[in-house]
Design an enzyme around this catalytic site. Structure first.
Site, PDB file in Angstrom:
ATOM      1  N   SER A 148       0.856  -1.190   0.000  1.00 19.74           N
ATOM      2  CA  SER A 148       0.000   0.000   0.000  1.00 19.74           C
ATOM      3  C   SER A 148       0.887   1.234   0.000  1.00 19.74           C
ATOM      4  CB  SER A 148      -0.861   0.017   1.269  1.00 19.74           C
ATOM      5  OG  SER A 148      -1.502   1.262   1.420  1.00 19.74           O
ATOM      6  N   TYR A 161      -1.791  -0.009  10.907  1.00 16.87           N
ATOM      7  CA  TYR A 161      -1.994  -0.440   9.508  1.00 16.87           C
ATOM      8  C   TYR A 161      -0.749  -0.072   8.690  1.00 16.87           C
ATOM      9  CZ  TYR A 161      -3.728  -0.889   4.760  1.00 16.87           C
ATOM     10  OH  TYR A 161      -3.864  -1.244   3.436  1.00 16.87           O
TER      11      TYR A 161
HETATM   12  P1  NDP Z   1     -11.557  -5.897   0.535  1.00  9.73           P
HETATM   13  O1  NDP Z   1     -12.026  -5.683   1.945  1.00  9.73           O
HETATM   14  O2  NDP Z   1     -12.520  -5.695  -0.565  1.00  9.73           O
HETATM   15  O3  NDP Z   1     -10.878  -7.339   0.399  1.00  9.73           O
HETATM   16  C1  NDP Z   1     -10.083  -7.883   1.406  1.00  9.73           C
HETATM   17  C2  NDP Z   1      -9.925  -9.360   1.167  1.00  9.73           C
HETATM   18  O4  NDP Z   1      -9.075  -9.898   2.205  1.00  9.73           O
HETATM   19  C3  NDP Z   1     -11.251 -10.106   1.243  1.00  9.73           C
HETATM   20  O5  NDP Z   1     -11.316 -11.052   0.195  1.00  9.73           O
HETATM   21  C4  NDP Z   1     -11.184 -10.804   2.576  1.00  9.73           C
HETATM   22  O6  NDP Z   1     -11.848 -12.068   2.506  1.00  9.73           O
HETATM   23  C5  NDP Z   1      -9.680 -11.049   2.746  1.00  9.73           C
HETATM   24  N1  NDP Z   1      -9.333 -11.229   4.146  1.00  9.73           N
HETATM   25  C6  NDP Z   1      -9.356 -10.302   5.129  1.00  9.73           C
HETATM   26  N2  NDP Z   1      -9.034 -10.871   6.310  1.00  9.73           N
HETATM   27  C7  NDP Z   1      -8.817 -12.199   6.059  1.00  9.73           C
HETATM   28  C8  NDP Z   1      -8.465 -13.304   6.851  1.00  9.73           C
HETATM   29  N3  NDP Z   1      -8.266 -13.192   8.178  1.00  9.73           N
HETATM   30  N4  NDP Z   1      -8.330 -14.521   6.274  1.00  9.73           N
HETATM   31  C9  NDP Z   1      -8.523 -14.644   4.941  1.00  9.73           C
HETATM   32  N5  NDP Z   1      -8.842 -13.639   4.131  1.00  9.73           N
HETATM   33  C10 NDP Z   1      -8.999 -12.423   4.680  1.00  9.73           C
HETATM   34  O7  NDP Z   1     -10.316  -4.891   0.379  1.00  9.73           O
HETATM   35  P2  NDP Z   1      -9.268  -4.650  -0.804  1.00  9.73           P
HETATM   36  O8  NDP Z   1      -9.565  -5.470  -1.971  1.00  9.73           O
HETATM   37  O9  NDP Z   1      -9.144  -3.188  -0.976  1.00  9.73           O
HETATM   38  O10 NDP Z   1      -7.948  -5.137  -0.064  1.00  9.73           O
HETATM   39  C11 NDP Z   1      -7.062  -6.076  -0.614  1.00  9.73           C
HETATM   40  C12 NDP Z   1      -5.646  -5.694  -0.202  1.00  9.73           C
HETATM   41  O11 NDP Z   1      -5.325  -4.424  -0.750  1.00  9.73           O
HETATM   42  C13 NDP Z   1      -5.425  -5.582   1.294  1.00  9.73           C
HETATM   43  O12 NDP Z   1      -4.185  -6.159   1.624  1.00  9.73           O
HETATM   44  C14 NDP Z   1      -5.361  -4.052   1.523  1.00  9.73           C
HETATM   45  O13 NDP Z   1      -4.588  -3.704   2.637  1.00  9.73           O
HETATM   46  C15 NDP Z   1      -4.720  -3.611   0.232  1.00  9.73           C
HETATM   47  N6  NDP Z   1      -4.915  -2.224  -0.129  1.00  9.73           N
HETATM   48  C16 NDP Z   1      -6.176  -1.702  -0.273  1.00  9.73           C
HETATM   49  C17 NDP Z   1      -6.335  -0.371  -0.615  1.00  9.73           C
HETATM   50  C18 NDP Z   1      -7.678   0.267  -0.711  1.00  9.73           C
HETATM   51  O14 NDP Z   1      -7.749   1.514  -0.662  1.00  9.73           O
HETATM   52  N7  NDP Z   1      -8.747  -0.471  -0.892  1.00  9.73           N
HETATM   53  C19 NDP Z   1      -5.165   0.464  -0.900  1.00  9.73           C
HETATM   54  C20 NDP Z   1      -3.907  -0.178  -0.702  1.00  9.73           C
HETATM   55  C21 NDP Z   1      -3.793  -1.473  -0.364  1.00  9.73           C
HETATM   56  P3  NDP Z   1     -12.869 -12.660   3.607  1.00  9.73           P
HETATM   57  O15 NDP Z   1     -13.475 -11.501   4.323  1.00  9.73           O
HETATM   58  O16 NDP Z   1     -13.827 -13.486   2.828  1.00  9.73           O
HETATM   59  O17 NDP Z   1     -11.980 -13.493   4.465  1.00  9.73           O
HETATM   60  C1  8X3 Z   2      -5.030   1.667   1.843  1.00 10.77           C
HETATM   61  C2  8X3 Z   2      -4.656   3.021   1.380  1.00 10.77           C
HETATM   62  O1  8X3 Z   2      -4.218   5.410   2.107  1.00 10.77           O
HETATM   63  O2  8X3 Z   2      -6.101   4.240   3.142  1.00 10.77           O
HETATM   64  O3  8X3 Z   2      -3.917   0.869   2.002  1.00 10.77           O
HETATM   65  O4  8X3 Z   2      -3.863   3.680   3.750  1.00 10.77           O
HETATM   66  S1  8X3 Z   2      -4.692   4.139   2.659  1.00 10.77           S
END
Ligand code: NDP
Ligand code: 8X3
Length: 261
Positions: A148, A161
């Site tokens: 991220s 985070y």
């Molecule tokens: P979502 O919440 O849409 O997806 C998160 C995914 O992670 C879900 O499929 C969830 O599946 C899975 N997950 C969470 N906790 C667990 C667990 N304990 N065991 C197994 N699976 C888990 O968010 P994003 O798609 O945005 O996030 C994906 C990645 O991108 C993350 O690592 C996030 O930190 C990163 N990210 C996101 C950003 C944003 O602004 N959205 C920006 C930068 C990075 P389930 O709940 O079914 O277990």
């Molecule tokens: C998610 C992006 O800017 O909310 O990783 O931390 S931010």
């Protein structure tokens, strides 16, 4: 190699494929012709995705329903994956992750810290170690960690985070060094704001707070990130994209956002 007709079938694995970036990435990899191992905790969403993959891309999918925080669950689940899939495992996308809360450090709930550390760091380690050993045996592989912008900069309320994503950044570099001799590429993708379930999870179901994050901004979409991952995994063998920092045009850094008036 496994062959269907004359086509060579390769395998990819995506953690956190039930929504957002993981889901879009699994669909993209299926479109590229990979059989996809899809993981997450919500079984019905994995089943829906599996049907969609098979219908739209004609490849196969393999559902592994586990919580990445539970080491034994991760190990037992991976154990049941058929050898023929493991033998052709080319790509792992370590995507499962979350943020919880956005309060100043001293006001945070330490249970949220545990969840973020156990998911974003330890979960990624459990899965990576298993898969790296498979790739080592295969003699090749590519691991893509979803980090991220929070792994590059800290911001108010981002504390733990941000620390977990700084750890993902460090682990990406460390894994690249350690796995070099085994012909395993290690890349990371570091996005800014992406409109997924991320903010709804962070604000524990508070839709108003979650929507406010994206107010007056065109955020990235999950598909934008999947297409960046597509670029990374389709480079020739001798090219490794180490890291890709991707921001919405209206977000320069976590706190510098130009919102529509
Ligand atoms: P979502 O919440 O849409 O997806 C998160 C995914 O992670 C879900 O499929 C969830 O599946 C899975 N997950 C969470 N906790 C667990 C667990 N304990 N065991 C197994 N699976 C888990 O968010 P994003 O798609 O945005 O996030 C994906 C990645 O991108 C993350 O690592 C996030 O930190 C990163 N990210 C996101 C950003 C944003 O602004 N959205 C920006 C930068 C990075 P389930 O709940 O079914 O277990
Ligand atoms: C998610 C992006 O800017 O909310 O990783 O931390 S931010």
């Amino acid at each position: 190699m496994i062959r269907r007709g004359t086509r060579e079938i390769r395998t990819a694995m995506v953690t956190g494929a039930t929504s957002g970036i993981g889901r879009a990435t699994a669909l993209m990899l299926a479109r590229l012709g990979y059989n996809v191992i899809i993981t997450g905790r919500r079984l019905t969403l994995l089943q829906d995705l599996s049907k969609e993959i098979e219908k739209t891309s004609g490849v196969e999918s393999y559902i592994l329903c586990f919580d990445v925080r539970d080491k034994h669950d991760v190990f037992d689940s991976y154990d049941i994956v058929h050898e023929s899939w493991k033998k052709h495992l080319h790509i792992l996308v370590n995507n499962a992750g979350l943020a919880l809360g956005a309060d100043s450090f001293e006001k945070c709930d330490d249970n949220d810290w545990d969840t973020m550390i156990d998911t974003n760091i330890k979960g990624l380690l459990y899965v990576s170690q298993l898969v790296a050993n498979t790739m080592k045996e295969n003699g090749y592989g590519h691991i893509v960690n979803i980090s991220s912008v929070a792994g590059k900069h800290v911001y108010y309320g981002g504390n733990v985070y941000c620390a977990t994503k700084h750890a993902v950044d460090a682990l990406t570099q460390a894994m690249r060094v350690d796995l070099l001799e085994h012909n395993i590429k290690v890349s990371s993708v570091s996005p800014g704001m992406v409109n997924t379930e991320f903010s709804l999870v962070r604000y524990k179901g508070d839709r108003e707070k979650a929507d406010k994050v994206y107010e007056g901004v065109k955020p990235l979409s999950a598909e934008d990130i999947a297409s960046a991952i597509e670029f990374i995994v389709t480079r020739p063998d001798h090219v490794c994209i180490n890291d890709m920092l991707i921001m919405p045009t209206q977000q320069a850094m976590p706190y510098y956002v130009q919102r529509d008036k």
